[in-house]
Motif scaffolding. Structure first.
Motif, PDB file in Angstrom:
ATOM      1  N   ILE B  91       0.825  -1.436   0.185  1.00 14.35           N
ATOM      2  CA  ILE B  91      -0.206   0.002  -0.183  1.00 14.35           C
ATOM      3  C   ILE B  91       1.139   0.925  -0.165  1.00 14.35           C
ATOM      4  CG2 ILE B  91      -1.300   1.145   0.927  1.00 14.35           C
ATOM      5  CD1 ILE B  91      -3.011  -1.115   1.580  1.00 14.35           C
ATOM      6  N   SER B  92       1.396   1.920   1.574  1.00 11.25           N
ATOM      7  CA  SER B  92       2.431   2.439   1.053  1.00 11.25           C
ATOM      8  C   SER B  92       3.543   2.702  -0.706  1.00 11.25           C
ATOM      9  CB  SER B  92       3.634   2.657   2.405  1.00 11.25           C
ATOM     10  OG  SER B  92       4.838   1.701   2.649  1.00 11.25           O
ATOM     11  N   GLU B  93       3.526   1.667  -0.736  1.00  5.97           N
ATOM     12  CA  GLU B  93       4.315   2.169  -2.181  1.00  5.97           C
ATOM     13  C   GLU B  93       3.413   2.685  -3.445  1.00  5.97           C
ATOM     14  OE1 GLU B  93       5.772  -1.727  -3.939  1.00  5.97           O
ATOM     15  OE2 GLU B  93       6.762  -1.945  -1.955  1.00  5.97           O
ATOM     16  N   ARG B  94       2.117   2.820  -3.424  1.00 14.21           N
ATOM     17  CA  ARG B  94       0.951   3.448  -3.871  1.00 14.21           C
ATOM     18  C   ARG B  94       0.497   4.091  -3.038  1.00 14.21           C
ATOM     19  NH1 ARG B  94      -1.259   0.134  -8.405  1.00 14.21           N
ATOM     20  NH2 ARG B  94       0.499  -1.964  -8.432  1.00 14.21           N
ATOM     21  N   VAL B  95       0.931   4.820  -2.162  1.00 12.25           N
ATOM     22  CA  VAL B  95       0.527   6.398  -1.886  1.00 12.25           C
ATOM     23  C   VAL B  95       0.667   7.269  -2.399  1.00 12.25           C
ATOM     24  CG1 VAL B  95       0.006   7.569   0.766  1.00 12.25           C
ATOM     25  CG2 VAL B  95      -0.473   5.049   0.190  1.00 12.25           C
ATOM     26  N   GLY B 253     -13.562   9.133  -5.905  1.00 13.96           N
ATOM     27  CA  GLY B 253     -13.120   9.163  -7.362  1.00 13.96           C
ATOM     28  C   GLY B 253     -11.744   8.698  -8.351  1.00 13.96           C
ATOM     29  N   VAL B 254     -10.399   8.676  -7.275  1.00 14.57           N
ATOM     30  CA  VAL B 254      -9.352   8.186  -8.913  1.00 14.57           C
ATOM     31  C   VAL B 254      -9.340   6.812  -8.943  1.00 14.57           C
ATOM     32  CG1 VAL B 254      -8.077   9.985  -7.453  1.00 14.57           C
ATOM     33  CG2 VAL B 254      -8.211   8.194  -6.933  1.00 14.57           C
ATOM     34  N   VAL B 255     -10.255   6.004  -8.573  1.00 12.69           N
ATOM     35  CA  VAL B 255     -10.461   4.567  -8.400  1.00 12.69           C
ATOM     36  C   VAL B 255     -10.717   4.590 -10.016  1.00 12.69           C
ATOM     37  CG1 VAL B 255     -10.905   2.276  -8.099  1.00 12.69           C
ATOM     38  CG2 VAL B 255     -10.835   3.549  -5.917  1.00 12.69           C
ATOM     39  N   ILE B 256     -11.572   4.997 -10.185  1.00  9.39           N
ATOM     40  CA  ILE B 256     -11.563   4.593 -12.206  1.00  9.39           C
ATOM     41  C   ILE B 256     -10.591   5.219 -13.068  1.00  9.39           C
ATOM     42  CG2 ILE B 256     -13.768   5.877 -12.787  1.00  9.39           C
ATOM     43  CD1 ILE B 256     -14.774   3.365 -13.570  1.00  9.39           C
ATOM     44  N   VAL B 257     -10.616   6.529 -12.442  1.00  9.28           N
ATOM     45  CA  VAL B 257      -9.058   7.257 -14.210  1.00  9.28           C
ATOM     46  C   VAL B 257      -7.705   6.688 -13.385  1.00  9.28           C
ATOM     47  CG1 VAL B 257      -8.287   9.949 -13.831  1.00  9.28           C
ATOM     48  CG2 VAL B 257     -10.447   9.194 -12.855  1.00  9.28           C
ATOM     49  N   GLU B 258      -7.588   6.050 -12.030  1.00  7.91           N
ATOM     50  CA  GLU B 258      -6.578   5.645 -12.299  1.00  7.91           C
ATOM     51  C   GLU B 258      -6.224   3.959 -13.618  1.00  7.91           C
ATOM     52  OE1 GLU B 258      -4.920   6.609  -7.685  1.00  7.91           O
ATOM     53  OE2 GLU B 258      -5.493   4.019  -8.369  1.00  7.91           O
ATOM     54  N   ILE B 259      -7.484   3.369 -13.371  1.00 11.52           N
ATOM     55  CA  ILE B 259      -7.521   2.451 -13.909  1.00 11.52           C
ATOM     56  C   ILE B 259      -7.771   2.702 -15.823  1.00 11.52           C
ATOM     57  CG2 ILE B 259      -8.528   1.148 -15.027  1.00 11.52           C
ATOM     58  CD1 ILE B 259     -10.370   0.285 -11.804  1.00 11.52           C
ATOM     59  N   PHE B 261      -6.062   5.362 -17.140  1.00 14.20           N
ATOM     60  CA  PHE B 261      -4.451   5.993 -17.264  1.00 14.20           C
ATOM     61  C   PHE B 261      -3.569   5.509 -16.846  1.00 14.20           C
ATOM     62  CE2 PHE B 261      -6.944  10.365 -17.276  1.00 14.20           C
ATOM     63  CZ  PHE B 261      -7.314  10.663 -18.617  1.00 14.20           C
ATOM     64  N   ALA B 262      -4.027   4.356 -16.177  1.00 14.53           N
ATOM     65  CA  ALA B 262      -2.707   2.855 -15.704  1.00 14.53           C
ATOM     66  C   ALA B 262      -2.496   3.369 -15.154  1.00 14.53           C
ATOM     67  CB  ALA B 262      -1.746   2.598 -17.048  1.00 14.53           C
ATOM     68  N   TRP B 263      -2.562   4.734 -14.131  1.00 11.13           N
ATOM     69  CA  TRP B 263      -2.119   5.271 -13.234  1.00 11.13           C
ATOM     70  C   TRP B 263      -1.334   4.608 -12.035  1.00 11.13           C
ATOM     71  CZ3 TRP B 263       0.085   9.971 -13.959  1.00 11.13           C
ATOM     72  CH2 TRP B 263      -0.005  11.227 -12.327  1.00 11.13           C
ATOM     73  N   PRO B 264      -0.142   3.959 -11.091  1.00 13.97           N
ATOM     74  CA  PRO B 264      -0.164   2.831 -10.399  1.00 13.97           C
ATOM     75  C   PRO B 264      -0.669   3.493  -9.132  1.00 13.97           C
ATOM     76  CG  PRO B 264       1.956   3.842 -11.194  1.00 13.97           C
ATOM     77  CD  PRO B 264       1.068   4.420 -11.698  1.00 13.97           C
ATOM     78  N   GLY B 265      -1.709   3.825  -9.056  1.00 14.31           N
ATOM     79  CA  GLY B 265      -2.006   3.927  -7.510  1.00 14.31           C
ATOM     80  C   GLY B 265      -3.030   2.979  -6.590  1.00 14.31           C
ATOM     81  N   LEU B 266      -3.604   3.367  -5.597  1.00 15.97           N
ATOM     82  CA  LEU B 266      -4.445   2.231  -4.817  1.00 15.97           C
ATOM     83  C   LEU B 266      -5.385   2.210  -5.260  1.00 15.97           C
ATOM     84  CD1 LEU B 266      -3.930   4.216  -1.523  1.00 15.97           C
ATOM     85  CD2 LEU B 266      -2.969   2.367  -1.986  1.00 15.97           C
ATOM     86  N   GLN B 272      -6.669  -4.575  -9.022  1.00 17.41           N
ATOM     87  CA  GLN B 272      -5.894  -5.622  -9.216  1.00 17.41           C
ATOM     88  C   GLN B 272      -6.259  -7.201  -8.548  1.00 17.41           C
ATOM     89  OE1 GLN B 272      -2.164  -3.904  -9.389  1.00 17.41           O
ATOM     90  NE2 GLN B 272      -2.243  -3.232 -11.649  1.00 17.41           N
ATOM     91  N   ALA B 273      -6.259  -6.115  -7.179  1.00 18.93           N
ATOM     92  CA  ALA B 273      -6.664  -7.458  -5.559  1.00 18.93           C
ATOM     93  C   ALA B 273      -7.588  -8.200  -6.044  1.00 18.93           C
ATOM     94  CB  ALA B 273      -6.933  -6.921  -5.061  1.00 18.93           C
TER      95      ALA B 273
END
Lengths: 345, 319
Positions: B91-95, B253-259, B261-266, B272-273
């Protein structure tokens, strides 16, 4: 997901500022009627008063309809929704091709006279798939909102009407559900239940339950102490009768507004869940699913992603605009908060 | 005030305990053996047994809960059922990625809301006001994942101005970090910006109608100064709290935006989990989001109680 959360946001935004104003604002508006009713009632027969209330009530709905018809935005959005429902019901007849009909050799064709929205990577007609996707979106949205409506309104009625520990217990539970980001919670529920359309309805239904509970509870609180409720209780009516005959109809306007807006966000959520592969499964034509397929071909075939997204946008917009128009008419407290006249601090 | 603070704190703790129980339940509500599901066909019997042991799944549920919540309080969220890595580390790697996206999105939202909301309040029923109303309605209704894809099509594909996705750390290359951040931040910020536009508009309208504004004008204060010292100062104080709430929601909201833009966040990691059936990782991520949400909401509520607009007016007038 941002937009989906936004409704919770707007609710949350309103909560701290409007909770007090909500209670005060009411008696000024519709509450005024009730007070005058109350004075009649102390002098006369309670049962009669309740009957008069019923009539008043119907005329208020007619009045609402008249006000809505005068609002061009409400009329326009209703027309769009009507067209969507027709497409949803008669999609099979209207669509030029089947949703899974493949034109071998016509893959990734750009929009043309024979394929208005082009074809996808399997050579399927995008226009037909968008038309047939309306049914999926509307059905999933309606069932999901139906779930949260029934559950949330029941919880809100119980909490608001009985108060005390019932209120505390139920609303703290709702707070717990509310603490999870909407989309993340839907994802977690689907991780447990398994992916698919039916489970997506359940997941979205759970996610939106707390909003209905909050809106209902707040609305019930404003009517609970009204004279006609006390009169009804004094005349010996049971809780069940009071809640469903008197409290619920009078608490309904904000719930109706919430239902309309929630339909917008439920459809958006369904699209988002299908987009990430957890909602509607292939080969069913879901707009969200089509978007995620189109994303892979964005360089070669922009039409695959453009049109399904546009369909989601138009549908959600229509529900939102109608919701706003309804709020203006049914729930003036909110109107004043938005136009800044009443200052709902 | 003190009474309110205490009540609100107690309430938050109760909700937090409930939330932790719900999150704890995720692993136990999954039909089947979560560790077998996560390992699939890859793990040997020994790895399976070791994992089971480590996760303490053989203990009674109550014991498991207290063990889990006890370690969670010390920052230990268990190990991933899939990789065996500590969840807290994953988790902390993604924060940083998620935080920079959320912070940038709130900046975008403010950049939309403050000018647009103020202008439309200054000229009600003008074309600007009409534009603000229409665009905030549209901004609320547009599917962010679709908007993101269309941005990619336009700015990364056709125009080739910006990268289509991915993340570069700020410390590695600030310019690339910014270039990668623009599209996701705008995509994630538009919905919040739309809500806040409405809020700023009504807030400024209200401030404009106050007696002290009339007085300030009557005493001959310049319009610009009235706007700065009286109207905006008062109208924007409540925005602090709205912005706080928006930040909490933006995190979701960032959940889907990350997906997109292939943004390596939480958010991306949470999905992925789910796909990897890594329920302990999902558990940790969901818990973190809920805790952040509760804490931000608590802070915002307390701030709001403190930031009474009248108090801030007195400060403003003292200048």
């Amino acid at each position: 997901m941002t937009s989906e959360g936004s409704e919770r946001r707007s609710e949350e935004r309103v909560e701290p500022f409007a909770e007090g104003a909500r209670r005060q604002a009411r008696p000024g508006g519709e509450g005024g009627e009730v007070t005058s009713e109350g004075s009649i009632q102390t002098a006369g027969d309670t049962a009669d008063t309740v009957a008069i209330m019923g009539e008043k009530h119907r005329s208020r709905w007619v009045e609402t309809l008249v006000l809505l018809v005068r609002n061009p935005m409400a009329v326009a959005s209703s027309l769009v929704l009507l067209v969507l429902v027709i497409v949803g019901v008669f999609g099979d007849v209207l669509a030029p091709y089947g949703y899974n009909e493949q034109f071998v050799g016509d893959q990734l064709e750009s929009p043309s006279g024979s394929h208005w929205f082009g074809t996808d990577d399997f050579g399927r007609d995008v226009f037909s798939r968008v038309l047939l996707g309306a049914e999926v979106s509307l059905r999933v949205g309606a069932v999901a909102v139906g779930i949260s409506l029934v559950a949330g309104v029941l919880i809100g009625l119980l909490a608001g009407y009985y108060g005390r520990w019932i209120d505390d217990a139920l609303m703290r539970f709702m707070d717990m559900l509310f603490a999870f980001p909407a989309l993340l919670m839907a994802i977690a529920v689907l991780a447990i239940l398994g992916r698919g359309e039916t489970n997506a309805m359940v997941a979205i239904g759970i996610v939106y339950t707390p909003i209905f509970a909050r809106v209902t509870r707040a609305s019930v609180l404003t009517v609970r102490e009204e004279v006609f409720i006390r009169a009804s209780r004094a005349s010996g009516a049971g809780d069940f009768r009071i809640i469903f005959r008197h409290v619920l109809p009078n608490a309904a306007p904000p719930i109706i507004v919430q239902t309309t807006i929630s339909l917008a966000f439920a459809i958006l959520s369904e699209a988002a869940l299908s987009f990430i592969g957890l909602g509607t499964q292939p080969p069913d034509p879901s707009w969200g699913r089509m978007l995620s397929e189109g994303r892979g071909f964005i360089e070669q075939a922009w039409w695959m992603a453009l049109f399904p997204g546009l369909a989601i946008f138009v549908t959600v917009l229509a529900f939102n605009v109608l919701g706003d128009a309804l709020r203006d008419v049914l729930d003036p407290r909110q109107r004043s908060a938005l136009s800044g006249k009443g200052a709902a601090r | 005030m003190t009474g309110y603070v205490i009540r609100r704190l107690v309430q938050s703790v109760i909700v937090l305990i409930g939330v932790s129980i719900l999150v704890f339940a995720i692993v136990h509500l999954v039909p089947g053996d979560p560790i077998r599901l996560a390992l699939g066909t890859r793990g040997t019997e020994e790895t399976y047994q070791a994992m089971r042991e480590r996760a303490g799944l053989d203990e009674p549920l109550v014991v498991q809960y207290f063990q889990w919540i006890g370690s969670a309080l010390t920052g230990d969220l268990g190990v991933s059922f899939r990789t065996g890595q500590p969840v807290a580390n994953m988790i902390s790697e993604r924060v940083p990625a998620t935080l920079s996206l959320a912070a940038a999105a709130i900046v975008v939202a403010l950049l939309i809301a403050v000018p647009l909301g103020t202008l439309s309040a200054l000229k009600p029923r003008s074309p600007v006001d009409w534009f603000a109303t229409v665009s905030s309605q549209a901004g609320l209704s547009i599917p962010d994942f679709w908007m993101g894809i269309m941005f990619i099509l336009l700015f990364a594909g056709t125009l080739g101005w910006l990268p289509s996705g991915g993340y570069v750390g700020f410390t590695e290359d600030p310019v690339q970090w910014a270039r990668h951040l623009i599209m996701p931040a705008v995509t994630a910020g538009v919905a919040s910006g739309s809500i806040m536009t409405r809020f700023v508009r009504s807030s400024v309208l209200e401030a404009l109608g106050q007696d002290y504004v009339r007085t300030a004008r009557a005493k001959g204060m310049r319009a610009r100064d009235v706007m700065t010292w009286h109207v905006l100062r008062n109208a924007l104080v409540p925005l602090v709290t709205v912005g706080g709430v928006q930040l909490a929601y933006l995190l979701s909201g960032v959940v889907i935006v990350e997906i997109v833009f292939a943004w390596p966040g939480l958010g991306q990691m949470a999905l992925q989990a789910v796909e990897a059936r890594d329920y302990s990782l999902l558990q940790g991520t969901v818990l973190l989001f809920a805790v952040i949400f509760l804490v931000v909401n608590l802070v915002v509520d307390l701030l709001y109680a403190k930031l009474d607009p009248r108090i801030s007016y007195e400060q403003g007038a003292a200048r």
